[in-house]
Design a protein around this motif. Sequence first.
Motif, PDB file in Angstrom:
ATOM      1  N   ALA A  48       0.952  -1.313   0.217  1.00 29.36           N
ATOM      2  CA  ALA A  48       0.028  -0.023  -0.094  1.00 29.36           C
ATOM      3  C   ALA A  48       0.800   1.108   0.060  1.00 29.36           C
ATOM      4  CB  ALA A  48      -1.126  -0.041   1.178  1.00 29.36           C
ATOM      5  N   PRO A  49       0.692   2.324  -0.601  1.00 27.24           N
ATOM      6  CA  PRO A  49       1.476   3.575  -0.993  1.00 27.24           C
ATOM      7  C   PRO A  49       1.367   4.302   0.382  1.00 27.24           C
ATOM      8  CG  PRO A  49      -0.707   3.918  -2.280  1.00 27.24           C
ATOM      9  CD  PRO A  49      -0.479   2.330  -1.818  1.00 27.24           C
ATOM     10  N   PRO A  50       2.469   5.143   0.715  1.00 26.01           N
ATOM     11  CA  PRO A  50       2.244   5.889   1.967  1.00 26.01           C
ATOM     12  C   PRO A  50       1.373   7.077   1.772  1.00 26.01           C
ATOM     13  CG  PRO A  50       4.308   6.348   0.838  1.00 26.01           C
ATOM     14  CD  PRO A  50       3.584   5.380  -0.019  1.00 26.01           C
ATOM     15  N   ILE A  51       0.739   7.415   2.926  1.00 29.23           N
ATOM     16  CA  ILE A  51       0.000   8.629   3.039  1.00 29.23           C
ATOM     17  C   ILE A  51       0.797   9.904   2.673  1.00 29.23           C
ATOM     18  CG2 ILE A  51      -1.395   9.975   4.899  1.00 29.23           C
ATOM     19  CD1 ILE A  51      -2.282   7.402   6.042  1.00 29.23           C
ATOM     20  N   SER A  52       0.159  10.883   2.151  1.00 32.24           N
ATOM     21  CA  SER A  52       0.660  12.210   1.756  1.00 32.24           C
ATOM     22  C   SER A  52      -0.431  13.297   2.168  1.00 32.24           C
ATOM     23  CB  SER A  52       1.402  12.309   0.313  1.00 32.24           C
ATOM     24  OG  SER A  52       0.246  12.421  -0.514  1.00 32.24           O
ATOM     25  N   VAL A  53       0.452  14.404   2.470  1.00 34.42           N
ATOM     26  CA  VAL A  53      -0.664  15.523   2.943  1.00 34.42           C
ATOM     27  C   VAL A  53       0.125  16.670   2.011  1.00 34.42           C
ATOM     28  CG1 VAL A  53      -1.456  17.122   4.499  1.00 34.42           C
ATOM     29  CG2 VAL A  53      -0.969  14.542   5.151  1.00 34.42           C
ATOM     30  N   THR A  54      -1.077  17.377   1.402  1.00 33.76           N
ATOM     31  CA  THR A  54      -0.527  18.835   0.878  1.00 33.76           C
ATOM     32  C   THR A  54      -1.782  19.806   1.025  1.00 33.76           C
ATOM     33  OG1 THR A  54      -2.184  18.135  -1.260  1.00 33.76           O
ATOM     34  CG2 THR A  54       0.483  17.635  -1.247  1.00 33.76           C
ATOM     35  N   VAL A  55      -1.169  21.128   0.833  1.00 28.28           N
ATOM     36  CA  VAL A  55      -2.108  22.270   1.334  1.00 28.28           C
ATOM     37  C   VAL A  55      -2.371  23.069   0.065  1.00 28.28           C
ATOM     38  CG1 VAL A  55      -1.840  22.083   3.761  1.00 28.28           C
ATOM     39  CG2 VAL A  55      -0.443  23.452   2.102  1.00 28.28           C
ATOM     40  N   SER A  56      -3.569  23.808  -0.085  1.00 23.80           N
ATOM     41  CA  SER A  56      -3.618  24.336  -1.206  1.00 23.80           C
ATOM     42  C   SER A  56      -2.686  25.610  -1.465  1.00 23.80           C
ATOM     43  CB  SER A  56      -5.180  24.995  -1.267  1.00 23.80           C
ATOM     44  OG  SER A  56      -5.220  25.640  -0.357  1.00 23.80           O
ATOM     45  N   ALA A  57      -2.780  26.345  -2.586  1.00 24.88           N
ATOM     46  CA  ALA A  57      -2.125  27.402  -2.910  1.00 24.88           C
ATOM     47  C   ALA A  57      -2.685  28.599  -2.046  1.00 24.88           C
ATOM     48  CB  ALA A  57      -1.863  27.593  -4.287  1.00 24.88           C
ATOM     49  N   HIS A  58      -1.989  29.590  -1.791  1.00 24.14           N
ATOM     50  CA  HIS A  58      -2.569  30.539  -0.989  1.00 24.14           C
ATOM     51  C   HIS A  58      -1.810  31.853  -1.207  1.00 24.14           C
ATOM     52  CE1 HIS A  58       0.916  30.999   1.647  1.00 24.14           C
ATOM     53  NE2 HIS A  58       1.323  29.868   1.230  1.00 24.14           N
ATOM     54  N   ALA A  59      -2.179  32.860  -0.693  1.00 26.95           N
ATOM     55  CA  ALA A  59      -1.560  34.286  -0.891  1.00 26.95           C
ATOM     56  C   ALA A  59      -0.514  34.374   0.088  1.00 26.95           C
ATOM     57  CB  ALA A  59      -2.477  35.595  -0.463  1.00 26.95           C
ATOM     58  N   PRO A  60       1.257  34.576  -0.474  1.00 34.92           N
ATOM     59  CA  PRO A  60       1.957  34.638   0.041  1.00 34.92           C
ATOM     60  C   PRO A  60       2.089  35.637   1.283  1.00 34.92           C
ATOM     61  CG  PRO A  60       2.548  35.506  -2.003  1.00 34.92           C
ATOM     62  CD  PRO A  60       1.015  35.079  -1.927  1.00 34.92           C
ATOM     63  N   ALA A  61       1.399  36.638   1.275  1.00 32.47           N
ATOM     64  CA  ALA A  61       1.534  37.896   1.959  1.00 32.47           C
ATOM     65  C   ALA A  61      -0.023  38.517   2.073  1.00 32.47           C
ATOM     66  CB  ALA A  61       2.265  38.916   1.837  1.00 32.47           C
ATOM     67  N   ILE A  62      -0.322  38.965   3.434  1.00 26.38           N
ATOM     68  CA  ILE A  62      -1.676  39.549   3.594  1.00 26.38           C
ATOM     69  C   ILE A  62      -1.442  40.668   4.629  1.00 26.38           C
ATOM     70  CG2 ILE A  62      -3.095  37.400   3.022  1.00 26.38           C
ATOM     71  CD1 ILE A  62      -3.561  37.140   6.159  1.00 26.38           C
ATOM     72  N   ASP A  63      -2.447  41.513   4.841  1.00 26.77           N
ATOM     73  CA  ASP A  63      -2.284  42.580   5.816  1.00 26.77           C
ATOM     74  C   ASP A  63      -2.843  42.247   6.998  1.00 26.77           C
ATOM     75  OD1 ASP A  63      -1.234  43.966   3.778  1.00 26.77           O
ATOM     76  OD2 ASP A  63      -3.067  45.142   3.200  1.00 26.77           O
ATOM     77  N   GLN A  64      -2.523  42.999   8.086  1.00 23.09           N
ATOM     78  CA  GLN A  64      -2.948  42.791   9.109  1.00 23.09           C
ATOM     79  C   GLN A  64      -4.670  42.820   9.239  1.00 23.09           C
ATOM     80  OE1 GLN A  64      -1.443  45.747  12.295  1.00 23.09           O
ATOM     81  NE2 GLN A  64      -3.453  45.681  13.252  1.00 23.09           N
ATOM     82  N   GLY A  65      -5.170  41.853  10.154  1.00 19.99           N
ATOM     83  CA  GLY A  65      -6.606  42.025   9.987  1.00 19.99           C
ATOM     84  C   GLY A  65      -7.135  41.101   8.937  1.00 19.99           C
ATOM     85  N   GLN A  66      -6.688  40.584   8.120  1.00 18.21           N
ATOM     86  CA  GLN A  66      -7.153  39.865   6.870  1.00 18.21           C
ATOM     87  C   GLN A  66      -7.195  38.283   7.071  1.00 18.21           C
ATOM     88  OE1 GLN A  66      -4.809  41.550   3.322  1.00 18.21           O
ATOM     89  NE2 GLN A  66      -6.767  42.153   2.736  1.00 18.21           N
ATOM     90  N   THR A  67      -7.835  37.696   6.303  1.00 22.97           N
ATOM     91  CA  THR A  67      -8.123  36.389   6.352  1.00 22.97           C
ATOM     92  C   THR A  67      -7.477  35.495   5.190  1.00 22.97           C
ATOM     93  OG1 THR A  67     -10.205  36.203   5.620  1.00 22.97           O
ATOM     94  CG2 THR A  67     -10.004  36.496   8.070  1.00 22.97           C
ATOM     95  N   ASP A  68      -6.964  34.083   5.449  1.00 24.03           N
ATOM     96  CA  ASP A  68      -6.576  33.487   4.305  1.00 24.03           C
ATOM     97  C   ASP A  68      -7.162  32.039   4.408  1.00 24.03           C
ATOM     98  OD1 ASP A  68      -5.420  32.549   2.281  1.00 24.03           O
ATOM     99  OD2 ASP A  68      -3.310  32.726   2.967  1.00 24.03           O
ATOM    100  N   ALA A  69      -7.902  31.488   3.494  1.00 21.24           N
ATOM    101  CA  ALA A  69      -8.366  30.199   3.312  1.00 21.24           C
ATOM    102  C   ALA A  69      -7.534  29.247   2.787  1.00 21.24           C
ATOM    103  CB  ALA A  69      -9.773  30.249   2.810  1.00 21.24           C
ATOM    104  N   ILE A  70      -7.456  28.180   3.617  1.00 16.83           N
ATOM    105  CA  ILE A  70      -6.445  26.933   3.395  1.00 16.83           C
ATOM    106  C   ILE A  70      -7.276  25.551   3.249  1.00 16.83           C
ATOM    107  CG2 ILE A  70      -4.322  25.805   4.027  1.00 16.83           C
ATOM    108  CD1 ILE A  70      -3.707  28.555   5.464  1.00 16.83           C
ATOM    109  N   THR A  71      -6.832  24.834   2.018  1.00  9.90           N
ATOM    110  CA  THR A  71      -7.285  23.531   2.188  1.00  9.90           C
ATOM    111  C   THR A  71      -6.436  22.369   2.070  1.00  9.90           C
ATOM    112  OG1 THR A  71      -9.131  24.497   0.935  1.00  9.90           O
ATOM    113  CG2 THR A  71      -8.873  21.926   0.563  1.00  9.90           C
TER     114      THR A  71
END
Length: 663
Positions: free
Chosen positions: A27-50
């Motif tokens: 059986a192949p090993p488990i792997s985890v990846t996360v979605s692309a995102h904004a590399p920088a945001i401003d104070q008080g902003q949000t960033d959604a990650i999958t």
Amino acid sequence: MSWQRSRWPALFIAIVAALTNGCSNPAPPISVTVSAHAPAIDQGQTDAITATVANDRSSDGVSWSLTGPGTIDNTGMFVTYTSPSTALTSAQTVTVTATSVADRTKTSSIQITVNPYPQIPFQTIANGTMGAAYTQTIMLTGGTPPFQWSVYNGPIPTGNYVGGAVPDGLALNAGTGVISGTPTGGGTWYFQAIVTDAAGVTVDNPFLSIEISSNAPAGNPIPFLNQPLVPTTIAPAGGDSTLKVSGSGFVSGATVDFNGTPLTTLFVDGGHLTAENPAVNTATAGTAAISVMNPAPGGGRSNVVYFPVGAPSSAVHFANAANSPLQAYEPFAIVEADFNEDGKPDIAIASGIRVYVLLGNGDGTFTASAGSPIPMPSPPYDDLASPYAGLGMAAGDFNNSGHVGLAVGLFNNLAAATFFGNGNGTFTASPTLANTAVGSLTALTAADFNRDGYLDVVAVGAGGGVSPTPLLGYGHGAFNGVVENLEMQANSSAAGDFNGDGNLDLLVSGTVAFGNGDGTFTQGPVLTGDFSAVGDFNGDGKLDLAVCSSFDNRVTIFLGDGAGNFAPASNSPISVGLQPEAILTGDFNNDGKLDLAIANAGDNTVTLLLGNGDGTFTQASGSPYPVGTFPFSIAAADFNGDGKLDLAVANLSDGTVSILMQQ
């Protein structure tokens, strides 16, 4: 055969197992990846990650962790990172990690740079000099690059908000926030800078300004014309005549102009000219616009004084014009001038947050100009929702175009708006406003107070702050304020050279302020009163003052000695109507002597005082004349061309303008 039969099942199992093992993978090993995102945001902003997990047969998903400031909101395979709301002093780096629940050795992380919230801080931008290369960067803190810069200039939902402009000759680089170029005109330019960063945050600073000093050599002054003319009027068909004018700032080569046509003129001195007026100019009844034109360099046209060509009358009678009263919401101030240059006087009315421009038809009726009413801009500093056009309004050529424009006080906003006349009754707003620094602005007076060939404006107010405030013009619609230490709360102002030194002085309500010739003033005699007018009321060639007092319903005539001293005339003070709010001068009965018209807000009338030529006055037999409710401002001109001065009265409470025609 029995042996072979007994061994067959075990052999079969071994062969099957061998075949099976040789044809399959673990059986192949488990792997985890996360979605692309904004590399920088401003104070008080949000960033959604999958997060995405491969080969997780347990379907247990991931767990989340955060290293650094801020918070995460975990919802299974999704997380929302919220950057900190407390103020950051520098950029911070955070790490968000997703870890497989089934195999905790399997992780995936992302890093996010959190920048302080962008701000254009309050700052002093370096001054510049006309003709000298200029480069300055607008200070910005925080934010996520790259940035997009602009200067706001346009309406917003709360009104006609204008963000101003950078000085003529300069430009704002949209990518860097650098203001650079070579200034082409002097003045202080107020503007609102706006920046949008890569994170989509837009911020502004509406309190920025750049002062440009003018190093252009002074030209001839713009002349200023006093009342009265000598003679003040003439009967039709009177033959050739000599017209004498007095004022300030006349130079050799100046001409007296009759309806814009130069007369043969003799220069007497800086305050006196004599002109030959041929009979053809006065052959028929009418009213001429008399002005003085100084030659270049600098120079230009003075204010206008009207010269009635009509027979004298023993009595003065007024009646409403055909379309009078005119409707105008909250008419605070009114001025007259020939805005479309057709030889017929027009009127402009400061009303609420607009200015109405009404063009005279030559018969006492008026037609709204194209573009009227003109919306009042709200300045980029001290902005309020209602930029009321205030009590102060003055007509003049503020960009040396040869066309009459307007300066309008913004009562709520410590500012004045300038509109350039186009010569056809329409106007173009200056790209910047003038900061008057005067609370409850009540009056503007336009003249060349520093004798450099550009029209200046002096603002006075009834509220706190420095008053009068001189604003020096440079012909671009921008003004530089002059440091002034006088504090005179006032309701009106009027100009004239009261002490004979060649510099224009001011009458600020009941106080004299002597001009120093550079746009500053020194306080002179303190008289009593609220609303004032200037003229030579006793015919001695020296300017006198007429000052109304709203408190005791009187007008006092102060006779000048030409050296800046004043004394009450023999029959002063004179009782008028209740609560006088405005006063002006003119020869209403064509007898060669200056008269006074006074608007009385308390009893809704206009009082006419006929001059006796010695500084005393007699109330006209038909006076006072009824007008609308709470008359607040007044103007005089010959609106039907019959050689007799008429009146336009702005009535504040009922929102009307009464046009009173002489009969």
